[in-house]
Design a protein around this motif. Structure first.
Motif, PDB file in Angstrom:
ATOM      1  N   LEU A 171     -18.716 -45.517  29.216  1.00 32.11           N
ATOM      2  CA  LEU A 171     -19.449 -46.638  28.624  1.00 32.11           C
ATOM      3  C   LEU A 171     -20.541 -46.141  27.692  1.00 32.11           C
ATOM      4  O   LEU A 171     -20.696 -46.641  26.564  1.00 32.11           O
ATOM      5  N   MET A 172     -21.299 -45.139  28.134  1.00 36.13           N
ATOM      6  CA  MET A 172     -22.370 -44.612  27.298  1.00 36.13           C
ATOM      7  C   MET A 172     -21.815 -43.887  26.075  1.00 36.13           C
ATOM      8  O   MET A 172     -22.454 -43.865  25.010  1.00 36.13           O
ATOM      9  N   THR A 173     -20.638 -43.307  26.217  1.00 38.74           N
ATOM     10  CA  THR A 173     -19.996 -42.682  25.058  1.00 38.74           C
ATOM     11  C   THR A 173     -19.665 -43.740  24.002  1.00 38.74           C
ATOM     12  O   THR A 173     -19.894 -43.552  22.806  1.00 38.74           O
ATOM     13  N   LEU A 174     -19.137 -44.879  24.465  1.00 42.40           N
ATOM     14  CA  LEU A 174     -18.854 -45.991  23.549  1.00 42.40           C
ATOM     15  C   LEU A 174     -20.136 -46.509  22.911  1.00 42.40           C
ATOM     16  O   LEU A 174     -20.155 -46.835  21.720  1.00 42.40           O
ATOM     17  N   VAL A 175     -21.201 -46.579  23.688  1.00 46.09           N
ATOM     18  CA  VAL A 175     -22.490 -47.031  23.158  1.00 46.09           C
ATOM     19  C   VAL A 175     -22.958 -46.082  22.057  1.00 46.09           C
ATOM     20  O   VAL A 175     -23.441 -46.512  20.998  1.00 46.09           O
ATOM     21  N   SER A 176     -22.808 -44.788  22.285  1.00 48.96           N
ATOM     22  CA  SER A 176     -23.261 -43.807  21.292  1.00 48.96           C
ATOM     23  C   SER A 176     -22.469 -43.933  19.993  1.00 48.96           C
ATOM     24  O   SER A 176     -23.032 -43.856  18.891  1.00 48.96           O
ATOM     25  N   PHE A 177     -21.156 -44.134  20.107  1.00 53.51           N
ATOM     26  CA  PHE A 177     -20.352 -44.323  18.897  1.00 53.51           C
ATOM     27  C   PHE A 177     -20.683 -45.651  18.222  1.00 53.51           C
ATOM     28  O   PHE A 177     -20.582 -45.769  16.994  1.00 53.51           O
ATOM     29  N   ALA A 178     -21.068 -46.656  19.016  1.00 50.51           N
ATOM     30  CA  ALA A 178     -21.490 -47.936  18.443  1.00 50.51           C
ATOM     31  C   ALA A 178     -22.770 -47.764  17.630  1.00 50.51           C
ATOM     32  O   ALA A 178     -22.936 -48.379  16.568  1.00 50.51           O
ATOM     33  N   VAL A 179     -23.679 -46.915  18.113  1.00 50.33           N
ATOM     34  CA  VAL A 179     -24.910 -46.625  17.369  1.00 50.33           C
ATOM     35  C   VAL A 179     -24.568 -45.929  16.052  1.00 50.33           C
ATOM     36  O   VAL A 179     -25.126 -46.253  14.996  1.00 50.33           O
ATOM     37  N   PHE A 180     -23.645 -44.978  16.121  1.00 53.36           N
ATOM     38  CA  PHE A 180     -23.203 -44.283  14.901  1.00 53.36           C
ATOM     39  C   PHE A 180     -22.575 -45.276  13.932  1.00 53.36           C
ATOM     40  O   PHE A 180     -22.855 -45.273  12.724  1.00 53.36           O
ATOM     41  N   ALA A 181     -21.722 -46.169  14.454  1.00 49.31           N
ATOM     42  CA  ALA A 181     -21.068 -47.176  13.618  1.00 49.31           C
ATOM     43  C   ALA A 181     -22.088 -48.137  13.016  1.00 49.31           C
ATOM     44  O   ALA A 181     -21.945 -48.571  11.857  1.00 49.31           O
ATOM     45  N   ALA A 182     -23.118 -48.470  13.785  1.00 48.25           N
ATOM     46  CA  ALA A 182     -24.167 -49.356  13.279  1.00 48.25           C
ATOM     47  C   ALA A 182     -24.891 -48.720  12.094  1.00 48.25           C
ATOM     48  O   ALA A 182     -25.245 -49.396  11.124  1.00 48.25           O
ATOM     49  N   GLY A 183     -25.098 -47.410  12.191  1.00 52.70           N
ATOM     50  CA  GLY A 183     -25.706 -46.701  11.063  1.00 52.70           C
ATOM     51  C   GLY A 183     -24.836 -46.772   9.830  1.00 52.70           C
ATOM     52  O   GLY A 183     -25.330 -46.961   8.710  1.00 52.70           O
ATOM     53  N   PHE A 184     -23.522 -46.641  10.019  1.00 50.94           N
ATOM     54  CA  PHE A 184     -22.581 -46.769   8.904  1.00 50.94           C
ATOM     55  C   PHE A 184     -22.621 -48.178   8.326  1.00 50.94           C
ATOM     56  O   PHE A 184     -22.563 -48.376   7.113  1.00 50.94           O
ATOM     57  N   LEU A 185     -22.704 -49.177   9.204  1.00 48.70           N
ATOM     58  CA  LEU A 185     -22.738 -50.568   8.752  1.00 48.70           C
ATOM     59  C   LEU A 185     -23.973 -50.835   7.898  1.00 48.70           C
ATOM     60  O   LEU A 185     -23.878 -51.446   6.822  1.00 48.70           O
ATOM     61  N   VAL A 186     -25.121 -50.388   8.370  1.00 51.72           N
ATOM     62  CA  VAL A 186     -26.357 -50.555   7.604  1.00 51.72           C
ATOM     63  C   VAL A 186     -26.241 -49.830   6.263  1.00 51.72           C
ATOM     64  O   VAL A 186     -26.642 -50.356   5.215  1.00 51.72           O
ATOM     65  N   ALA A 187     -25.666 -48.616   6.313  1.00 53.74           N
ATOM     66  CA  ALA A 187     -25.499 -47.849   5.071  1.00 53.74           C
ATOM     67  C   ALA A 187     -24.583 -48.567   4.090  1.00 53.74           C
ATOM     68  O   ALA A 187     -24.833 -48.585   2.882  1.00 53.74           O
ATOM     69  N   GLY A 188     -23.517 -49.180   4.612  1.00 54.14           N
ATOM     70  CA  GLY A 188     -22.586 -49.885   3.745  1.00 54.14           C
ATOM     71  C   GLY A 188     -23.160 -51.161   3.168  1.00 54.14           C
ATOM     72  O   GLY A 188     -22.852 -51.532   2.023  1.00 54.14           O
ATOM     73  N   LEU A 189     -23.999 -51.844   3.942  1.00 53.75           N
ATOM     74  CA  LEU A 189     -24.578 -53.110   3.487  1.00 53.75           C
ATOM     75  C   LEU A 189     -25.730 -52.907   2.513  1.00 53.75           C
ATOM     76  O   LEU A 189     -25.945 -53.729   1.614  1.00 53.75           O
ATOM     77  N   THR A 190     -26.488 -51.843   2.700  1.00 51.90           N
ATOM     78  CA  THR A 190     -27.684 -51.633   1.862  1.00 51.90           C
ATOM     79  C   THR A 190     -27.538 -50.472   0.888  1.00 51.90           C
ATOM     80  O   THR A 190     -28.423 -50.245   0.059  1.00 51.90           O
ATOM     81  N   GLY A 191     -26.441 -49.730   1.012  1.00 50.76           N
ATOM     82  CA  GLY A 191     -26.190 -48.609   0.106  1.00 50.76           C
ATOM     83  C   GLY A 191     -24.752 -48.635  -0.395  1.00 50.76           C
ATOM     84  O   GLY A 191     -24.070 -49.669  -0.317  1.00 50.76           O
ATOM     85  N   ASP A 192     -24.293 -47.516  -0.889  1.00 53.05           N
ATOM     86  CA  ASP A 192     -22.936 -47.416  -1.431  1.00 53.05           C
ATOM     87  C   ASP A 192     -22.231 -46.205  -0.817  1.00 53.05           C
ATOM     88  O   ASP A 192     -22.462 -45.060  -1.220  1.00 53.05           O
ATOM     89  N   LEU A 193     -21.365 -46.460   0.164  1.00 50.72           N
ATOM     90  CA  LEU A 193     -20.632 -45.389   0.829  1.00 50.72           C
ATOM     91  C   LEU A 193     -19.470 -44.862  -0.008  1.00 50.72           C
ATOM     92  O   LEU A 193     -18.878 -43.834   0.334  1.00 50.72           O
ATOM     93  N   THR A 194     -19.111 -45.555  -1.087  1.00 47.88           N
ATOM     94  CA  THR A 194     -17.970 -45.155  -1.906  1.00 47.88           C
ATOM     95  C   THR A 194     -18.367 -44.381  -3.161  1.00 47.88           C
ATOM     96  O   THR A 194     -17.501 -43.961  -3.918  1.00 47.88           O
ATOM     97  N   MET A 195     -19.677 -44.208  -3.369  1.00 44.52           N
ATOM     98  CA  MET A 195     -20.109 -43.476  -4.548  1.00 44.52           C
ATOM     99  C   MET A 195     -19.895 -41.970  -4.341  1.00 44.52           C
ATOM    100  O   MET A 195     -19.820 -41.486  -3.205  1.00 44.52           O
ATOM    101  N   HIS A 196     -19.763 -41.243  -5.434  1.00 43.04           N
ATOM    102  CA  HIS A 196     -19.604 -39.801  -5.372  1.00 43.04           C
ATOM    103  C   HIS A 196     -20.979 -39.133  -5.332  1.00 43.04           C
ATOM    104  O   HIS A 196     -21.871 -39.498  -6.083  1.00 43.04           O
ATOM    105  N   ARG A 197     -21.102 -38.183  -4.447  1.00 48.33           N
ATOM    106  CA  ARG A 197     -22.397 -37.508  -4.319  1.00 48.33           C
ATOM    107  C   ARG A 197     -22.516 -36.397  -5.355  1.00 48.33           C
ATOM    108  O   ARG A 197     -21.592 -35.646  -5.545  1.00 48.33           O
TER     109      ARG A 197
END
Length: 298
Positions: free
Chosen positions: A272-298
């Motif tokens: 359960l805690m492993t799933l929670v940790s991946f959910a936190v990681f996914a939440a970071g991706f979600l925030v990044a996708g909503l407020t930034g651009d994950l598809t841009m080239h670095r």
């Protein structure tokens, strides 16, 4: 204005690093934790120096064992240890990949992989090998705790790093000061996000916290005797250091002395805690996708 803020930031970082690097030499802490505090201070400046003073710096001679026994100090040590190791790998990967033109989401995953591998194989398994006998056993016993903590760290970092770099192209290149400033702020965010997970890990015996390492036996300082007596009267007779200046197990004391995988943690709870940790990681991706651009080239 940002240039002025960054100048002040790097000045206070330099002063803080010098203070911690010099002062921590006299603190009876394990070498890996000392290096960890220096690294964290290099990323966070006064924030890292304050963490060191409040959670690890021995207030009086001989009192380190009692001082670091508080759970919140153990948690700070655990989180600091993780973020320092992971942070080195993450920043190193970000420097290497800066000129490859990777998509931002690919770049984040590469940084995650490097950060996890360095934090797990070096800062966790290698530096803690003496606790488990062999390096292989150390790798096995530290994998899950590193995974859960790293997911939280990277979730916090991604939510800050990607949006900032998406709106400030200069922050993508390690040749400029903005890159180091953004990475520092992102790592601070990762530290804060990882604190609750590390509290759970320490509370369930899955991660170590602070340690006390003394060079050799000696008379118990009066300050230590008073502190230990007070701890005993308060009902903490089994706490680290309560059996003398070196603790009941020798020169290394702290919450890490217990078994690394506590019997009270079942497979379901850990899953359960492993799933929670991946959910936190996914939440970071979600925030990044909503407020930034994950598809841009670095």
């Amino acid at each position: 204005m940002l240039e002025g803020v960054m100048l002040l930031w790097f000045i206070q970082v330099a002063i803080s690093v010098v203070f911690v690097a010099v002062d921590i030499r006299s603190t009876p802490e394990a070498a890996v934790m000392k290096w960890g505090f220096v690294v964290i201070t290099g990323f966070s400046g006064l924030f890292g120096a304050l963490l060191y003073v409040l959670s690890c710096r021995e207030p009086l001679p001989g009192t380190h064992e009692v001082y670091v026994a508080k759970k919140w100090r153990q948690v700070v040590g655990s989180t600091m240890h993780c973020v320092a190791g992971d942070g080195i790998g993450i920043v190193a990967a970000a420097v290497v990949t800066s000129g490859l033109g990777l998509l931002m989401w690919v770049d984040v995953l590469v940084e995650y992989a490097f950060g996890f591998l360095f934090g797990w194989t070096v800062f966790q398994a290698l530096f803690m090998k003496s606790m488990f006998g062999t390096y292989r056993e150390s790798l096995t016993r530290t994998f899950m705790s590193e995974l859960l903590s790293m997911n939280s760290v990277m979730g916090g970092m991604t939510a800050v790093m990607v949006p900032w770099m998406s709106h400030d192209m200069q922050a993508m290149h390690p040749s400029g000061a903005r890159f180091w400033f953004v990475m520092s702020i992102a790592l601070c965010a990762g530290f804060v996000v990882a604190l609750p997970m590390n509290w759970w890990l320490v509370d369930h015996g899955l991660k170590h916290g602070m340690m006390t390492v003394r060079k050799g036996p000696g008379p118990l300082p009066q300050a230590a005797a008073v502190a230990l007596a007070g701890a005993a009267l308060a009902g903490h007779g089994n706490m680290p250091g309560a059996h003398g200046p070196h603790g009941p197990h020798g020169p290394h004391t702290g919450e890490h002395e217990g078994p690394h995988t506590a019997p009270g943690v079942g497979r379901r709870k850990l899953a359960l805690m492993t799933l929670v940790s991946f959910a936190v990681f996914a939440a970071g991706f979600l925030v990044a996708g909503l407020t930034g651009d994950l598809t841009m080239h670095r």
